[in-house]
Design a protein around this motif. Structure first.
Motif, short mmCIF file in Angstrom:
data_model
loop_
_atom_site.label_atom_id
_atom_site.label_comp_id
_atom_site.label_asym_id
_atom_site.label_seq_id
_atom_site.Cartn_x
_atom_site.Cartn_y
_atom_site.Cartn_z
N VAL A 1 -4.60 -18.47 -18.01
CA VAL A 1 -3.78 -19.48 -18.70
C VAL A 1 -4.32 -20.83 -18.25
CG1 VAL A 1 -1.46 -20.36 -19.13
CG2 VAL A 1 -1.79 -17.93 -18.64
N PRO B 1 -6.96 -6.16 -31.81
CA PRO B 1 -5.68 -6.09 -32.51
C PRO B 1 -5.50 -4.74 -33.21
CG PRO B 1 -6.92 -8.05 -33.14
CD PRO B 1 -7.84 -7.18 -32.37
N ARG C 1 -4.34 -12.47 -16.67
CA ARG C 1 -4.88 -13.20 -17.80
C ARG C 1 -5.10 -14.64 -17.38
NH1 ARG C 1 -0.60 -15.60 -22.09
NH2 ARG C 1 1.09 -16.13 -20.67
N ARG D 1 2.63 -8.03 -37.13
CA ARG D 1 1.91 -8.80 -36.12
C ARG D 1 1.08 -7.89 -35.25
NH1 ARG D 1 6.76 -12.75 -33.96
NH2 ARG D 1 7.15 -13.81 -35.91
N THR E 1 -0.61 -6.30 -31.94
CA THR E 1 -0.40 -6.22 -30.50
C THR E 1 -1.75 -5.94 -29.88
OG1 THR E 1 0.24 -3.94 -30.81
CG2 THR E 1 2.00 -5.55 -30.63
N VAL E 2 -1.78 -5.38 -28.67
CA VAL E 2 -3.05 -5.29 -27.97
C VAL E 2 -3.45 -3.86 -27.71
CG1 VAL E 2 -4.20 -5.78 -25.79
CG2 VAL E 2 -2.90 -7.55 -26.93
N GLU F 1 -7.80 -11.41 -22.16
CA GLU F 1 -7.34 -12.51 -22.99
C GLU F 1 -6.09 -12.03 -23.73
OE1 GLU F 1 -10.29 -14.06 -25.57
OE2 GLU F 1 -11.80 -14.28 -24.00
N LEU F 2 -4.95 -12.60 -23.38
CA LEU F 2 -3.69 -12.13 -23.97
C LEU F 2 -2.84 -13.32 -24.42
CD1 LEU F 2 -2.71 -9.50 -21.24
CD2 LEU F 2 -3.53 -8.99 -23.54
N SER F 3 -2.19 -13.16 -25.55
CA SER F 3 -1.21 -14.15 -26.00
C SER F 3 0.04 -14.04 -25.15
CB SER F 3 -0.85 -13.91 -27.46
OG SER F 3 -0.14 -12.68 -27.59
N ASP F 4 0.92 -15.03 -25.22
CA ASP F 4 2.18 -14.96 -24.49
C ASP F 4 2.96 -13.71 -24.88
OD1 ASP F 4 1.60 -17.33 -23.26
OD2 ASP F 4 2.97 -18.55 -24.45
N ARG F 5 2.97 -13.41 -26.17
CA ARG F 5 3.73 -12.26 -26.67
C ARG F 5 3.19 -10.95 -26.09
NH1 ARG F 5 3.76 -8.66 -31.11
NH2 ARG F 5 5.87 -8.18 -31.83
N ASP F 6 1.87 -10.80 -26.10
CA ASP F 6 1.27 -9.57 -25.60
C ASP F 6 1.42 -9.46 -24.08
OD1 ASP F 6 0.52 -8.64 -28.10
OD2 ASP F 6 -1.38 -9.72 -28.07
#
Length: 335
Positions: free
Chosen positions: A97, A30, A95, A16, A18-19, A127-132
């Motif tokens: 949301v 990515p 970020r 997967r 990451t950032v 811009e970040l995903s929840d995971r990052d």
């Protein structure tokens, strides 16, 4: 036992993205398998680059992934005074949301900026995903020196949930206890041991980054129990009581007796050895490890229970029985 589905998720998580943040544009790109230590270094870089914008600190929202629950009031007052005079000197990372600006790193600066009546603070919007976002928040906090033992333990559990690709603390704890069973020799199946070795290596890497002096077994047996401590004990740790002392006091089940010893331990800076002696003298024989029940401990415990119950006021019938028994004890001790 660690099942095959969890192991499959772990393998999938290794691919997967990451950032990574490009210093020229601050656009997240990515990359594969970013190291937490590298991520911490990049967060530091982001805090010092030219900010992308300035925002009112009052509109910034706390991250649900923030492990810190307690901010030292003295340090916060010092930071507030500094910000009042010089402003916020390091960027906050936020970020979007929806329409909400969520803090990813820099909550303490945001709180102090509000207290200092600052109308804006420098921010880097990503811009970040929840995971990052979760990884950055945890990486940023774990590099700090002022997390208390419980916050640090929660942060590491959260980080392990990401690295092991599981979605709950209970799943992380299950894996950790499986590892502990292997270490104790309670699990002998080669299949389980093989899986545990793979998980164990990931856990060891996380601990080595954040708790260099603590082994996997020590974390499981000494740190993991901290997240289930009573509220009064957790609050004391947050305010500076050493977690080893807090764990010893937490063995006392009676809340009033526990509170008394907790207050005394804090006020007198009682050493751990003395706290353990006090705990043994307070706890009832049924609560004690049989190996440490001695006649003096049992006698002290019984006397404390009688005095605490005030049966001479609360129950005259029981008190009459105790008086009769005390007379027999007195007679036997003289004979």
């Amino acid at each position: 036992m660690v099942d095959d589905s969890v192991l499959a998720s772990l393998r999938a998580s290794r691919s997967r993205p990451t950032v990574e943040v490009r210093s020229d544009s601050l656009i997240p790109t990515p990359v594969e398998n970013i190291d937490i230590k590298v991520l911490q270094a990049r967060i530091t870089e982001l805090e010092k680059v030219q900010p992308t914008t300035r925002l009112d600190p009052r509109i910034l929202v706390r991250s649900p992934y923030q492990p810190r629950k307690y901010f030292d009031p003295v340090k916060r007052a010092q930071l507030t005074a500094s910000i009042k005079e010089f402003g916020v000197l390091e960027n906050l990372i936020v970020r979007l949301v929806g329409d909400i600006h969520e803090i990813v790193a820099g909550e303490c600066r945001q709180i102090s900026a509000v207290e200092a009546d600052r109308i804006d603070v420098p921010v880097v919007v990503m811009e970040l995903s929840d995971r990052d976002a979760r990884r950055i928040a945890l990486a940023e906090n774990l590099v700090r020196q002022d997390l208390n033992a419980i916050e640090e333990t929660w942060a590491i559990l959260n980080l392990l949930a990401i690295e092991l690709s599981v979605d709950s603390h209970e799943a992380v704890k299950s894996i950790l206890y499986s590892l502990d069973n292997v270490e104790r020799g309670k699990t002998s199946t080669n299949n389980v041991i093989s899986k545990s070795e793979q998980f164990g290596e990931i856990v060891r890497q996380v601990l080595d980054l954040n708790l260099k002096s603590m082994s996997l077994v020590s974390f499981i047996r000494n740190r993991l129990p901290l997240i289930d401590l009573p509220d009064d004990i957790s609050d004391a740790i947050a305010k500076g009581l050493e977690y080893t002392k807090a764990k010893a006091i937490a063995r006392i089940n009676d809340s009033a007796q526990r509170a008394d010893l907790l207050r005394m331990a804090i006020e007198t800076e009682m050493p751990l050895t003395e706290i353990k002696k006090q705990v043994k003298s307070i706890m009832s024989p049924s609560d004690l490890d049989p190996s440490v029940i001695t006649p003096p401990v049992r006698l002290k415990s019984i006397v404390k229970q009688i005095v605490s119950s005030k049966l001479w006021q609360a129950d005259q019938h029981k008190w009459s029985q105790i008086e009769s028994l005390l007379a027999q004890i007195e007679l036997l001790s003289k004979s």
